[in-house]
Design a protein around this motif. Structure first.
Motif: not given
Length: 135
Positions: A108-110, A124-127, A131-133
C-alpha cells in the motif's frame, strides 16, 4: 541429529547493518531490539523471531533497491512492515503469500494498493513503475 543439521542459537551472519542505523538488520533480518537482547529472550521469543525471518527477508529484498527506512510492525502474533521513503512517503508491506505458483506481496502506498508478484524476475521494474505514479 548431527551438529550440521541443528539450528544455530542466533540467526546472525556477521553482516550487521543496525550498527549503521537500520532498525532491521539487512544481514539476519532481526530488529535492533532482538539483536540487542537476544541473550535475554526466552526460547519461545527466539522461536517466534526465527519464524518471522523468512517473511522479513522478502520485505528486505523488496525495499533493497529503494532508499529509506524499514520498520517492523507487530500485530497479535504476526507482523507487517512500514518503509518510509526518502521523500517522506510510506510503503506498507503485508504478509507475502502463495497463490498457486505465484508468490504475492500486498503493498500500500497512499491510497493505492498493489499485489506485487515477487516470484517474477520483473518485480523490481513493476514496483518502480508503480511507485512513480502519483498517489
Amino acid at each position: 541429529m548431527s551438529s550440521l543439521s541443528q539450528q544455530p542459537d542466533t540467526p546472525c551472519i556477521g553482516i550487521c547493518s543496525t550498527a549503521i542505523g537500520d532498525d532491521v538488520c539487512r544481514g539476519c533480518a532481526r530488529t535492533f531490539c532482538e539483536i540487542s537482547f537476544w541473550g535475554e529472550l526466552s526460547q519461545a521469543e527466539k522461536a517466534h523471531c526465527w519464524a518471522c525471518l523468512s517473511i522479513r527477508k522478502v520485505w528486505l529484498a523488496v525495499v533493497r533497491p529503494l532508499h529509506g527506512h524499514l520498520e517492523i510492525l507487530p500485530h497479535d502474533g504476526s507482523e507487517s512492515a512500514r518503509f518510509t521513503l526518502r521523500d517522506g512517503g510510506e510503503l506498507l508491506l503485508g504478509q507475502p503469500y502463495l497463490d498457486g505458483d505465484r508468490r504475492l506481496l500486498p503493498l500500500t502506498h497512499g491510497d493505492r494498493e498493489l499485489m506485487l508478484e515477487v516470484s517474477l524476475d520483473s518485480w523490481p521494474q513493476q514496483l518502480q513503475a508503480w511507485l512513480v505514479k502519483p498517489c
